[in-house]
Design a protein around this motif. Structure first.
Motif, PDB file in Angstrom:
ATOM      1  N   PHE A  87       0.851  -1.191   0.000  1.00 15.99           N
ATOM      2  CA  PHE A  87       0.000   0.000   0.000  1.00 15.99           C
ATOM      3  C   PHE A  87       0.881   1.233   0.000  1.00 15.99           C
ATOM      4  CE2 PHE A  87      -2.372   3.451   1.935  1.00 15.99           C
ATOM      5  CZ  PHE A  87      -3.503   3.447   1.144  1.00 15.99           C
ATOM      6  N   GLU A  88       0.643   2.106  -0.967  1.00 12.62           N
ATOM      7  CA  GLU A  88       1.371   3.369  -1.061  1.00 12.62           C
ATOM      8  C   GLU A  88       0.358   4.489  -1.123  1.00 12.62           C
ATOM      9  OE1 GLU A  88       3.686   2.894  -4.579  1.00 12.62           O
ATOM     10  OE2 GLU A  88       5.047   1.454  -3.660  1.00 12.62           O
ATOM     11  N   ASP A  89       0.636   5.557  -0.379  1.00 10.88           N
ATOM     12  CA  ASP A  89      -0.261   6.707  -0.403  1.00 10.88           C
ATOM     13  C   ASP A  89      -0.360   7.275  -1.813  1.00 10.88           C
ATOM     14  OD1 ASP A  89      -1.068   6.811   2.213  1.00 10.88           O
ATOM     15  OD2 ASP A  89       0.534   8.144   2.839  1.00 10.88           O
ATOM     16  N   LEU A  90      -1.556   7.687  -2.171  1.00 11.55           N
ATOM     17  CA  LEU A  90      -1.766   8.370  -3.438  1.00 11.55           C
ATOM     18  C   LEU A  90      -1.157   9.764  -3.346  1.00 11.55           C
ATOM     19  CD1 LEU A  90      -5.475   7.330  -3.999  1.00 11.55           C
ATOM     20  CD2 LEU A  90      -3.469   6.396  -5.117  1.00 11.55           C
ATOM     21  N   PRO A  91      -0.779  10.364  -4.468  1.00 11.14           N
ATOM     22  CA  PRO A  91      -0.173  11.697  -4.438  1.00 11.14           C
ATOM     23  C   PRO A  91      -1.016  12.720  -3.680  1.00 11.14           C
ATOM     24  CG  PRO A  91       0.054  10.757  -6.626  1.00 11.14           C
ATOM     25  CD  PRO A  91      -0.801   9.815  -5.830  1.00 11.14           C
ATOM     26  N   ASN A  92      -2.339  12.656  -3.810  1.00 10.29           N
ATOM     27  CA  ASN A  92      -3.195  13.605  -3.090  1.00 10.29           C
ATOM     28  C   ASN A  92      -3.024  13.477  -1.579  1.00 10.29           C
ATOM     29  OD1 ASN A  92      -4.167  14.335  -5.559  1.00 10.29           O
ATOM     30  ND2 ASN A  92      -6.124  13.298  -5.343  1.00 10.29           N
ATOM     31  N   PHE A  93      -2.893  12.249  -1.081  1.00 12.17           N
ATOM     32  CA  PHE A  93      -2.709  12.033   0.352  1.00 12.17           C
ATOM     33  C   PHE A  93      -1.348  12.551   0.816  1.00 12.17           C
ATOM     34  CE2 PHE A  93      -5.726   8.265  -0.169  1.00 12.17           C
ATOM     35  CZ  PHE A  93      -6.814   9.026   0.191  1.00 12.17           C
ATOM     36  N   VAL A  94      -0.324  12.349   0.002  1.00 13.89           N
ATOM     37  CA  VAL A  94       1.009  12.835   0.348  1.00 13.89           C
ATOM     38  C   VAL A  94       0.992  14.357   0.444  1.00 13.89           C
ATOM     39  CG1 VAL A  94       3.407  13.009  -0.424  1.00 13.89           C
ATOM     40  CG2 VAL A  94       2.183  10.843  -0.672  1.00 13.89           C
ATOM     41  N   ILE A  95       0.381  15.008  -0.534  1.00 16.83           N
ATOM     42  CA  ILE A  95       0.283  16.472  -0.529  1.00 16.83           C
ATOM     43  C   ILE A  95      -0.504  16.933   0.699  1.00 16.83           C
ATOM     44  CG2 ILE A  95      -0.718  18.457  -1.742  1.00 16.83           C
ATOM     45  CD1 ILE A  95       0.012  16.956  -4.370  1.00 16.83           C
ATOM     46  N   SER A  96      -1.594  16.253   1.014  1.00 12.79           N
ATOM     47  CA  SER A  96      -2.403  16.612   2.189  1.00 12.79           C
ATOM     48  C   SER A  96      -1.599  16.491   3.478  1.00 12.79           C
ATOM     49  CB  SER A  96      -3.640  15.722   2.286  1.00 12.79           C
ATOM     50  OG  SER A  96      -4.467  15.900   1.182  1.00 12.79           O
ATOM     51  N   LYS A  97      -0.798  15.443   3.595  1.00 10.18           N
ATOM     52  CA  LYS A  97       0.027  15.263   4.785  1.00 10.18           C
ATOM     53  C   LYS A  97       1.065  16.369   4.903  1.00 10.18           C
ATOM     54  CE  LYS A  97      -0.407  10.254   5.144  1.00 10.18           C
ATOM     55  NZ  LYS A  97       0.300   8.971   5.070  1.00 10.18           N
ATOM     56  N   ILE A  98       1.692  16.733   3.791  1.00 13.40           N
ATOM     57  CA  ILE A  98       2.696  17.799   3.809  1.00 13.40           C
ATOM     58  C   ILE A  98       2.049  19.121   4.219  1.00 13.40           C
ATOM     59  CG2 ILE A  98       4.216  19.206   2.345  1.00 13.40           C
ATOM     60  CD1 ILE A  98       4.799  16.577   0.773  1.00 13.40           C
ATOM     61  N   ILE A  99       0.892  19.427   3.653  1.00 10.39           N
ATOM     62  CA  ILE A  99       0.183  20.666   4.008  1.00 10.39           C
ATOM     63  C   ILE A  99      -0.181  20.666   5.494  1.00 10.39           C
ATOM     64  CG2 ILE A  99      -1.984  21.935   3.673  1.00 10.39           C
ATOM     65  CD1 ILE A  99      -1.766  21.169   0.674  1.00 10.39           C
ATOM     66  N   SER A 100      -0.630  19.539   6.009  1.00  9.87           N
ATOM     67  CA  SER A 100      -0.993  19.446   7.428  1.00  9.87           C
ATOM     68  C   SER A 100       0.207  19.700   8.334  1.00  9.87           C
ATOM     69  CB  SER A 100      -1.591  18.079   7.739  1.00  9.87           C
ATOM     70  OG  SER A 100      -2.782  17.886   7.034  1.00  9.87           O
ATOM     71  N   VAL A 101       1.330  19.083   8.028  1.00  9.34           N
ATOM     72  CA  VAL A 101       2.528  19.260   8.846  1.00  9.34           C
ATOM     73  C   VAL A 101       3.005  20.713   8.781  1.00  9.34           C
ATOM     74  CG1 VAL A 101       4.976  18.630   9.034  1.00  9.34           C
ATOM     75  CG2 VAL A 101       3.251  16.848   8.742  1.00  9.34           C
ATOM     76  N   LEU A 102       3.003  21.284   7.586  1.00 10.52           N
ATOM     77  CA  LEU A 102       3.425  22.682   7.449  1.00 10.52           C
ATOM     78  C   LEU A 102       2.495  23.617   8.216  1.00 10.52           C
ATOM     79  CD1 LEU A 102       4.526  22.852   3.702  1.00 10.52           C
ATOM     80  CD2 LEU A 102       5.991  22.910   5.729  1.00 10.52           C
TER      81      LEU A 102
END
Length: 131
Positions: A87-102
């Protein structure tokens, strides 16, 4: 709930065809099996399908899909296979995680700046009052 009323005995089952399955490794995002298929086989991997799951057999990508209950299923030809489901995160999920951390980082920095400014102002007033 009729979909999950019975807990599966095995993580991976051969639905049609014949062969043997050996569970090599299993985590929440990676499932590894050795499969010896005596015939072409249809396999049910007792994990709910979600976009981001992918499968490879002997290093080659294998098409997988959800069955009627949403469980991952796939087909393999006769032979010996090292099957890996990952299982690998979809690009949208990766972007969402980065935005959340920032966002959390910015809020934390802003809060610290406000706190130190208030503290500094308080100390200055305290020092002035002591003069």
């Amino acid at each position: 709930n009729q979909w999950f009323s019975n807990v599966p005995k095995n993580n991976l089952e051969i639905i049609s065809g014949s062969g043997n399955v050996k569970n090599v490794y299993r985590s929440s995002t990676k499932h590894v099996y050795n499969i010896k298929a005596d015939t072409d086989v249809l396999i049910k991997e007792n994990t709910l399908y979600f976009p981001g799951w992918n499968a490879t057999a002997n290093g080659k990508r294998v098409e997988l899909s959800p069955d009627k209950k949403g469980i991952i299923s796939l087909s393999l030809p006769k032979g010996t296979h090292a099957l890996i489901l990952n299982f690998e995160d979809l690009p949208n999920f990766v972007i969402s995680k980065i935005i959340s951390v920032l966002t959390i980082f910015v809020i934390l920095c802003y809060s610290l700046i406000i706190m130190f400014k208030k503290r500094s102002t308080y100390l200055q007033k305290l020092l002035r009052s002591q003069r």
